[in-house]
Design an enzyme around this catalytic site. Structure first.
Site, mmCIF file in Angstrom:
data_model
loop_
_atom_site.group_PDB
_atom_site.id
_atom_site.type_symbol
_atom_site.label_atom_id
_atom_site.label_comp_id
_atom_site.label_asym_id
_atom_site.label_seq_id
_atom_site.Cartn_x
_atom_site.Cartn_y
_atom_site.Cartn_z
ATOM 1 N N PRO A 30 0.844 -1.200 0.000
ATOM 2 C CA PRO A 30 0.000 0.000 0.000
ATOM 3 C C PRO A 30 0.874 1.243 0.000
ATOM 4 O O PRO A 30 1.753 1.392 0.842
ATOM 5 C CB PRO A 30 -0.785 -0.123 1.318
ATOM 6 C CG PRO A 30 0.073 -0.990 2.191
ATOM 7 C CD PRO A 30 0.789 -1.924 1.278
ATOM 8 N N GLU B 35 -3.666 3.449 1.783
ATOM 9 C CA GLU B 35 -4.469 3.584 3.002
ATOM 10 C C GLU B 35 -5.581 4.612 2.767
ATOM 11 O O GLU B 35 -5.334 5.718 2.284
ATOM 12 C CB GLU B 35 -3.603 4.067 4.160
ATOM 13 C CG GLU B 35 -4.416 4.296 5.433
ATOM 14 C CD GLU B 35 -3.682 5.152 6.465
ATOM 15 O OE1 GLU B 35 -4.036 5.074 7.650
ATOM 16 O OE2 GLU B 35 -2.770 5.895 6.068
ATOM 17 N N LYS C 56 -0.860 -4.695 8.729
ATOM 18 C CA LYS C 56 0.533 -4.388 8.405
ATOM 19 C C LYS C 56 1.098 -3.561 9.548
ATOM 20 O O LYS C 56 0.559 -2.504 9.869
ATOM 21 C CB LYS C 56 0.613 -3.624 7.086
ATOM 22 C CG LYS C 56 2.026 -3.315 6.615
ATOM 23 C CD LYS C 56 1.996 -2.723 5.208
ATOM 24 C CE LYS C 56 3.410 -2.522 4.669
ATOM 25 N NZ LYS C 56 4.113 -1.371 5.276
ATOM 26 N N CYS D 5 1.734 3.223 9.634
ATOM 27 C CA CYS D 5 2.023 4.554 9.083
ATOM 28 C C CYS D 5 2.499 5.496 10.185
ATOM 29 O O CYS D 5 1.806 5.701 11.177
ATOM 30 C CB CYS D 5 0.777 5.133 8.411
ATOM 31 S SG CYS D 5 1.059 6.785 7.721
#
Length: 335
Positions: free
Chosen positions: A15, A40, A152, A113
């Site tokens: 991603p 995302e 993730k 992130c």
């Protein structure tokens, strides 16, 4: 009944916000990627969008009341498309998953992130320090979405802490787990910690582990496989630079890949600013190429097609492709 997806022995497009949009995903699949992840997309954005389906082209767009496209897809990618959601709320995460369920084959929760907007909202890497919240999000999705669920993460300060988190995630019933081998505070210029993968694989045995980080060529995949026996591999920056890395043969020259990408972007009516941004990222390590300066100056598809001798292709699209002509009438976020 939950649909299934096989995450074992796969090479996957990671991603990537703004880059991993529809044209790059389709190109990755053509070059041989086994699975592709959407960028995302924040739960509230997708929940607030309405689904639009174009019967002529098959293109699907989720558009909000400000005429902003938050996500685009095509049925050709559905069986290999994983939707990554940015979330900090179990109920909103489920609503987002159910919203896109008919157009994707899996849901992934972003737990890695490190960007400010994500962490301030309790999303992304913020979930690494809130395992109970993460557990409730994953459990709700696993039990109620009807889709295979993954997440993730980034590694924690010690391998023992990372394993404890992985075991909690495993216990929720997820189908796989992607691990980026850096902490939330480490940046791409700092080398990833490949040594973590062998330790995790030896201790997490019920689900595939997907390795992410510092995979720049096919030989890196072979090397890491030999080191760790990790199941699958997720490629980010290398795919951004040259998406033909997914070929079993050697990668194609950059200019050939760029040309194919421009054609794909035209085919699906990709918004020009997103196309230009992605093209400039392809040249991140090749900024001395002669066409790069002209690319940076370009302000439209017309400009960029002059650089790459694609004017006839563009002209044909402008006369026959309604999606392309309409594509510039809407705004795009990170669909």
């Amino acid at each position: 009944m939950t649909s299934t997806i096989d995450y074992k022995n796969k090479i996957i497009l990671a991603p990537m916000v703004r880059v991993g949009t529809l044209p790059l995903r389709l190109l990755a699949l053509e070059f041989g990627a086994d699975l592709v992840y959407s960028p995302e997309i924040v739960d509230k954005r997708i929940i607030a969008s309405k689904r639009h389906f174009d019967e002529e082209t098959g293109l699907i767009a989720y558009i909000d009341d400000k005429n902003t496209i938050n996500f685009r897809s095509h049925p050709i990618e559905k069986s290999k498309l994983i939707f990554q959601v940015g979330t900090s709320d179990p109920d909103l995460a489920l609503q987002a998953a159910l919203k896109v369920k008919q157009d994707v084959s899996g849901i992934d929760v972003n737990c890695g992130c490190p960007k400010k907007f994500s962490i301030q909202g309790g999303m992304g890497a913020a979930l690494l320090s809130n395992p109970e919240k993460l557990k409730s999000i994953l459990t709700n999705l696993v039990q109620n979405s009807g889709l295979p669920v993954t997440c993730k993460i980034r590694i924690l300060q010690t391998k023992e802490q990372t394993l404890e988190l992985c075991k909690m995630i495993e216990s929720t019933g997820v189908k796989a787990m992607a691990i980026h081998c850096r902490t939330k505070d480490e940046r791409p210029r700092q080398p990833g910690h490949w040594n973590i993968f062998k330790y995790i694989v030896e201790n997490i045995t019920s689900i595939p582990i997907i390795a992410n980080g510092d995979l720049f060529q096919r030989s890196d995949i072979i090397k890491l496989k030999e080191m760790s026996n990790v199941s699958s591999f997720m490629i980010a920056r290398a795919a951004q630079y040259n998406v033909s890395i997914f070929r079993k043969e050697e990668s194609l020259p950059l200019i050939e890949v760029v040309t194919k990408y421009i054609k794909k972007a035209i085919d699906v009516g990709n918004n020009w600013p997103n196309t230009k941004y992605t093209l400039t990222q392809m040249y991140a390590e090749c900024s001395k190429e002669p066409e790069y300066k002209d690319l940076v100056k370009s302000k439209s598809y017309e400009d960029v097609c002059k650089i790459y001798d694609l004017e006839p292709y563009l002209q044909n699209a402008m006369t026959t492709n309604g999606i392309f002509k309409n594509g510039n009438d809407v705004n795009y976020i990170n669909y």
